[in-house]
Design a protein around this motif. Structure first.
Motif, PDB file in Angstrom:
ATOM      1  N   PRO A 253       0.820  -1.220   0.000  1.00 17.29           N
ATOM      2  CA  PRO A 253       0.000   0.000   0.000  1.00 17.29           C
ATOM      3  C   PRO A 253       0.850   1.266   0.000  1.00 17.29           C
ATOM      4  O   PRO A 253       1.866   1.352   0.697  1.00 17.29           O
ATOM      5  N   GLY A 254       0.440   2.226  -0.788  1.00 20.13           N
ATOM      6  CA  GLY A 254       1.108   3.516  -0.801  1.00 20.13           C
ATOM      7  C   GLY A 254       2.373   3.578  -1.621  1.00 20.13           C
ATOM      8  O   GLY A 254       3.008   4.631  -1.703  1.00 20.13           O
ATOM      9  N   LYS A 255       2.752   2.467  -2.240  1.00 22.98           N
ATOM     10  CA  LYS A 255       3.993   2.458  -3.021  1.00 22.98           C
ATOM     11  C   LYS A 255       3.776   3.185  -4.351  1.00 22.98           C
ATOM     12  O   LYS A 255       2.770   2.989  -5.019  1.00 22.98           O
ATOM     13  N   VAL A 256       4.749   4.023  -4.714  1.00 21.42           N
ATOM     14  CA  VAL A 256       4.718   4.733  -5.992  1.00 21.42           C
ATOM     15  C   VAL A 256       6.024   4.447  -6.718  1.00 21.42           C
ATOM     16  O   VAL A 256       7.105   4.548  -6.134  1.00 21.42           O
ATOM     17  N   ASN A 257       5.937   4.084  -7.974  1.00 17.42           N
ATOM     18  CA  ASN A 257       7.107   3.682  -8.749  1.00 17.42           C
ATOM     19  C   ASN A 257       7.407   4.682  -9.874  1.00 17.42           C
ATOM     20  O   ASN A 257       6.512   5.396 -10.325  1.00 17.42           O
ATOM     21  N   PRO A 258       8.662   4.696 -10.354  1.00 14.88           N
ATOM     22  CA  PRO A 258       9.048   5.607 -11.446  1.00 14.88           C
ATOM     23  C   PRO A 258       8.614   5.055 -12.804  1.00 14.88           C
ATOM     24  O   PRO A 258       9.434   4.759 -13.676  1.00 14.88           O
ATOM     25  N   THR A 259       7.313   4.916 -12.989  1.00  8.66           N
ATOM     26  CA  THR A 259       6.798   4.207 -14.158  1.00  8.66           C
ATOM     27  C   THR A 259       7.067   4.939 -15.462  1.00  8.66           C
ATOM     28  O   THR A 259       7.260   4.300 -16.502  1.00  8.66           O
ATOM     29  N   GLN A 260       7.065   6.277 -15.434  1.00  5.19           N
ATOM     30  CA  GLN A 260       7.365   7.001 -16.667  1.00  5.19           C
ATOM     31  C   GLN A 260       8.801   6.740 -17.109  1.00  5.19           C
ATOM     32  O   GLN A 260       9.076   6.603 -18.317  1.00  5.19           O
ATOM     33  N   CYS A 261       9.709   6.657 -16.158  1.00  5.52           N
ATOM     34  CA  CYS A 261      11.100   6.324 -16.483  1.00  5.52           C
ATOM     35  C   CYS A 261      11.202   4.918 -17.067  1.00  5.52           C
ATOM     36  O   CYS A 261      11.970   4.674 -18.008  1.00  5.52           O
ATOM     37  N   GLU A 262      10.432   4.001 -16.505  1.00  5.75           N
ATOM     38  CA  GLU A 262      10.463   2.623 -16.996  1.00  5.75           C
ATOM     39  C   GLU A 262       9.926   2.523 -18.417  1.00  5.75           C
ATOM     40  O   GLU A 262      10.490   1.826 -19.271  1.00  5.75           O
ATOM     41  N   ALA A 263       8.830   3.223 -18.683  1.00  7.42           N
ATOM     42  CA  ALA A 263       8.251   3.191 -20.025  1.00  7.42           C
ATOM     43  C   ALA A 263       9.220   3.775 -21.050  1.00  7.42           C
ATOM     44  O   ALA A 263       9.400   3.230 -22.145  1.00  7.42           O
ATOM     45  N   LEU A 264       9.852   4.902 -20.688  1.00  8.09           N
ATOM     46  CA  LEU A 264      10.775   5.542 -21.619  1.00  8.09           C
ATOM     47  C   LEU A 264      11.984   4.661 -21.892  1.00  8.09           C
ATOM     48  O   LEU A 264      12.441   4.553 -23.037  1.00  8.09           O
ATOM     49  N   SER A 265      12.504   4.023 -20.860  1.00 10.82           N
ATOM     50  CA  SER A 265      13.671   3.164 -21.072  1.00 10.82           C
ATOM     51  C   SER A 265      13.300   1.914 -21.857  1.00 10.82           C
ATOM     52  O   SER A 265      14.107   1.417 -22.662  1.00 10.82           O
ATOM     53  N   MET A 266      12.101   1.402 -21.681  1.00  9.84           N
ATOM     54  CA  MET A 266      11.680   0.232 -22.480  1.00  9.84           C
ATOM     55  C   MET A 266      11.571   0.571 -23.962  1.00  9.84           C
ATOM     56  O   MET A 266      12.018  -0.196 -24.820  1.00  9.84           O
ATOM     57  N   LEU A 267      10.981   1.723 -24.261  1.00 13.67           N
ATOM     58  CA  LEU A 267      10.858   2.061 -25.683  1.00 13.67           C
ATOM     59  C   LEU A 267      12.237   2.339 -26.282  1.00 13.67           C
ATOM     60  O   LEU A 267      12.468   2.087 -27.473  1.00 13.67           O
ATOM     61  N   ALA A 268      13.164   2.847 -25.470  1.00  9.55           N
ATOM     62  CA  ALA A 268      14.527   3.034 -25.957  1.00  9.55           C
ATOM     63  C   ALA A 268      15.158   1.694 -26.322  1.00  9.55           C
ATOM     64  O   ALA A 268      15.857   1.584 -27.336  1.00  9.55           O
ATOM     65  N   CYS A 269      14.891   0.672 -25.514  1.00  7.58           N
ATOM     66  CA  CYS A 269      15.375  -0.680 -25.850  1.00  7.58           C
ATOM     67  C   CYS A 269      14.803  -1.146 -27.183  1.00  7.58           C
ATOM     68  O   CYS A 269      15.519  -1.733 -28.013  1.00  7.58           O
ATOM     69  N   GLN A 270      13.515  -0.899 -27.391  1.00  9.27           N
ATOM     70  CA  GLN A 270      12.878  -1.321 -28.630  1.00  9.27           C
ATOM     71  C   GLN A 270      13.501  -0.618 -29.831  1.00  9.27           C
ATOM     72  O   GLN A 270      13.740  -1.236 -30.879  1.00  9.27           O
ATOM     73  N   VAL A 271      13.769   0.675 -29.694  1.00  7.32           N
ATOM     74  CA  VAL A 271      14.371   1.434 -30.799  1.00  7.32           C
ATOM     75  C   VAL A 271      15.764   0.899 -31.114  1.00  7.32           C
ATOM     76  O   VAL A 271      16.135   0.772 -32.288  1.00  7.32           O
ATOM     77  N   MET A 272      16.528   0.578 -30.093  1.00 10.58           N
ATOM     78  CA  MET A 272      17.860   0.018 -30.330  1.00 10.58           C
ATOM     79  C   MET A 272      17.770  -1.327 -31.039  1.00 10.58           C
ATOM     80  O   MET A 272      18.564  -1.629 -31.937  1.00 10.58           O
ATOM     81  N   GLY A 273      16.790  -2.147 -30.640  1.00 10.47           N
ATOM     82  CA  GLY A 273      16.581  -3.421 -31.339  1.00 10.47           C
ATOM     83  C   GLY A 273      16.137  -3.227 -32.774  1.00 10.47           C
ATOM     84  O   GLY A 273      16.590  -3.926 -33.682  1.00 10.47           O
ATOM     85  N   ASN A 274      15.248  -2.254 -32.989  1.00  8.87           N
ATOM     86  CA  ASN A 274      14.811  -1.955 -34.354  1.00  8.87           C
ATOM     87  C   ASN A 274      15.981  -1.529 -35.224  1.00  8.87           C
ATOM     88  O   ASN A 274      16.064  -1.893 -36.406  1.00  8.87           O
ATOM     89  N   ASP A 275      16.887  -0.742 -34.652  1.00 13.16           N
ATOM     90  CA  ASP A 275      18.050  -0.299 -35.412  1.00 13.16           C
ATOM     91  C   ASP A 275      18.906  -1.479 -35.843  1.00 13.16           C
ATOM     92  O   ASP A 275      19.413  -1.513 -36.976  1.00 13.16           O
ATOM     93  N   ALA A 276      19.061  -2.448 -34.961  1.00 15.90           N
ATOM     94  CA  ALA A 276      19.840  -3.638 -35.323  1.00 15.90           C
ATOM     95  C   ALA A 276      19.177  -4.384 -36.482  1.00 15.90           C
ATOM     96  O   ALA A 276      19.843  -4.806 -37.442  1.00 15.90           O
ATOM     97  N   SER A 277      17.851  -4.548 -36.420  1.00 11.65           N
ATOM     98  CA  SER A 277      17.128  -5.231 -37.498  1.00 11.65           C
ATOM     99  C   SER A 277      17.250  -4.474 -38.816  1.00 11.65           C
ATOM    100  O   SER A 277      17.434  -5.073 -39.888  1.00 11.65           O
ATOM    101  N   ILE A 278      17.143  -3.144 -38.736  1.00  5.35           N
ATOM    102  CA  ILE A 278      17.254  -2.326 -39.952  1.00  5.35           C
ATOM    103  C   ILE A 278      18.642  -2.469 -40.560  1.00  5.35           C
ATOM    104  O   ILE A 278      18.793  -2.592 -41.783  1.00  5.35           O
ATOM    105  N   GLY A 279      19.665  -2.471 -39.729  1.00  7.60           N
ATOM    106  CA  GLY A 279      21.026  -2.642 -40.239  1.00  7.60           C
ATOM    107  C   GLY A 279      21.213  -3.970 -40.941  1.00  7.60           C
ATOM    108  O   GLY A 279      21.785  -4.032 -42.040  1.00  7.60           O
ATOM    109  N   PHE A 280      20.726  -5.043 -40.323  1.00  8.05           N
ATOM    110  CA  PHE A 280      20.820  -6.358 -40.972  1.00  8.05           C
ATOM    111  C   PHE A 280      20.052  -6.363 -42.290  1.00  8.05           C
ATOM    112  O   PHE A 280      20.550  -6.822 -43.322  1.00  8.05           O
ATOM    113  N   ALA A 281      18.827  -5.865 -42.267  1.00  8.94           N
ATOM    114  CA  ALA A 281      17.976  -5.910 -43.454  1.00  8.94           C
ATOM    115  C   ALA A 281      18.555  -5.082 -44.594  1.00  8.94           C
ATOM    116  O   ALA A 281      18.518  -5.495 -45.764  1.00  8.94           O
TER     117      ALA A 281
END
Length: 458
Positions: free
Chosen positions: A320-348
């Motif tokens: 109860p009462g716990k608050v997490n840095p969820t906006q930071c987590e969301a932003l860092s997750m999408l950054a991971c996705q973009v880095m993965g997309n870049d790898a796929s684009i380079g291969f392709a």
């Protein structure tokens, strides 16, 4: 209810509700892979090409005026989103994007024919290949659409979002330019900085990424249109490529030009690789921003707790009462996705053979996904995190007072070794730096107060 449509292979049953024809229906059957449909931004870029081609072909007498008008009207409807449900083809199809090019050709022809005679679909009076695809090939239309879609997404969505986040961070940096706090290197206490200085680094990092993205745009503005099947321009009238680039530029408001070498424009996608690399640079900067704020906001009692991040939603289903840095987590997750997309684009992009790269759909799917994620992420993070975050000045002051690396100010007065002895003594005996300095006998209270002034160490 179905009707019969035909292509070069034979007849195919097509739903009566569909504007598309046989080739689209075959693709639905033979490429039922995954759930990722071709991005609508790419579809609308293809529709823009068809509209431009109808105008150019009409002007030079390659199309009857009435056919040109019908194609343009149907293409406009696609551009305005009236037929979004008519483009169901998956990303995972032929590597040239032929099925999606034909999907657009068939839908525009099918709607144009309905406008002309009330009968949806078919090939008369407007034929999907002979009229809508006149002087074009999937091999030059699809890479042209890739550049159009990417350039429009960057200009209309991504760059404004980066600017918004930069402005939000710059405002916070200015607001707290005099708030002194402990600096940290290697995650260990270091000499002081202001909170404004700390935030100013992120503004500069975003500016570097933005500059890289802007520098990629001239390559995107070069269009493959006019190269047709292999880059030679076969079946296109003289001057068709430059005329198409000029028409697309006029319709889009962006400075598109005809690519100087159509063979490279069909066979390689270096311009898109450059853009993807710039998007990865932005993702790297956003990852740093998200993770630093997550560290600074850790706590609220057992962490650094120097920054209070907005409490947007409950953080736990059990605590109860716990608050997490969820906006930071969301932003860092999408950054991971973009880095993965870049790898796929380079291969392709590296795997095209001879006169054609046949990995086009996955390149543009990943690129547009990265642009959308980064644009939405910058906007969302600014309004739901940066705008509402608050520094805890008391906590920063306490850390500053307890920090040991203020001892660095003594180096020029008593030397590195004696200053190090003071820091070690303070750490081992749990003393303040001032207490340890006075106990060491290397300086007196007045000297300490004169020499160790955090506000003078910035």
């Amino acid at each position: 209810m179905t009707r019969i449509e035909t292509d070069s292979i034979g007849p195919v049953e097509v739903p009566d509700s569909a504007y598309w024809g046989a080739q689209t229906q075959r693709s639905l059957t033979y490429f039922a892979i995954g759930e990722q449909c071709m991005p609508l931004a790419l579809v609308k870029a293809l529709a823009l090409i068809k509209k431009a081609a109808a105008r150019v072909n009409g002007r030079i007498g390659e199309l009857p005026a009435d056919v040109s008008r019908l194609i343009e009207q149907a293409a406009d409807e696609v551009l305005h989103g009236q037929h979004d449900d008519q483009f169901p083809l998956r990303v995972w199809q032929t590597g040239s994007g032929t099925q999606s090019n034909m999907n657009v050709n068939e839908v525009i022809a099918g709607r144009a024919n309905e406008l002309a005679n009330g009968q949806r679909g078919g090939k008369s009076p407007v034929h999907p290949n002979d009229h809508v695809n006149r002087a074009q090939s999937s091999n030059d239309c699809f890479p042209t659409a890739m550049h159009i879609a990417a350039a429009r997404a960057v200009q209309q969505k991504l760059l404004p979002a980066i600017g918004e986040l930069q402005a939000g961070l710059a405002e916070q940096a200015m607001r707290h330019e005099h708030l002194v706090k402990t600096g940290r290197t290697h995650l260990m206490d270091a000499t002081p900085v202001t909170f404004g200085q700390e935030l100013s680094a992120f503004v500069s990092q975003l500016q570097i990424a933005e500059q890289a993205i802007r520098q990629s745009l001239p390559g995107l503005y070069q269009l493959a249109q006019g190269g047709t099947a292999v880059g030679t321009g076969l079946n296109a009238p003289p001057g068709f490529g430059p005329a198409m680039a000029a028409e697309i530029a006029a319709l889009s408001g962006l400075p598109f030009v005809s690519a100087p070498n159509k063979f490279a424009a069909l066979a390689g996608h270096e311009a898109l690789v450059v853009l993807s690399g710039a998007l990865k640079t932005l993702a790297v900067a956003l990852m740093k921003l998200a993770n630093d704020l997550r560290l600074l906001g850790s706590g609220p009692r057992a962490g650094l707790a120097e920054v209070r991040l907005p409490a947007n939603e409950p953080g736990s289903s059990i605590m109860p009462g716990k608050v997490n840095p969820t906006q930071c987590e969301a932003l860092s997750m999408l950054a991971c996705q973009v880095m993965g997309n870049d790898a796929s684009i380079g291969f392709a992009a590296s795997l095209g053979q001879l006169q054609l790269n046949v990995f086009k759909p996955v390149i543009i799917h990943n690129l547009l996904e990265s642009i959308d994620l980064l644009a939405d992420g910058c906007h969302n993070f600014n309004i739901h995190c940066i705008a509402g975050m608050q520094p805890d000045a008391e906590r920063m002051a306490a850390h500053l007072e307890q920090g040991l690396m203020l001892v660095t100010a003594l180096n020029t007065h008593i030397g590195y070794d004696k200053a190090a002895q003071i820091a070690k003594l303070a750490y081992e005996q749990g003393l303040t730096l001032r207490e340890a300095a006075l106990r060491s006998g290397h300086l007196n209270a007045q000297e300490f107060d004169d020499w160790v002034r955090p506000q003078d160490m910035l």
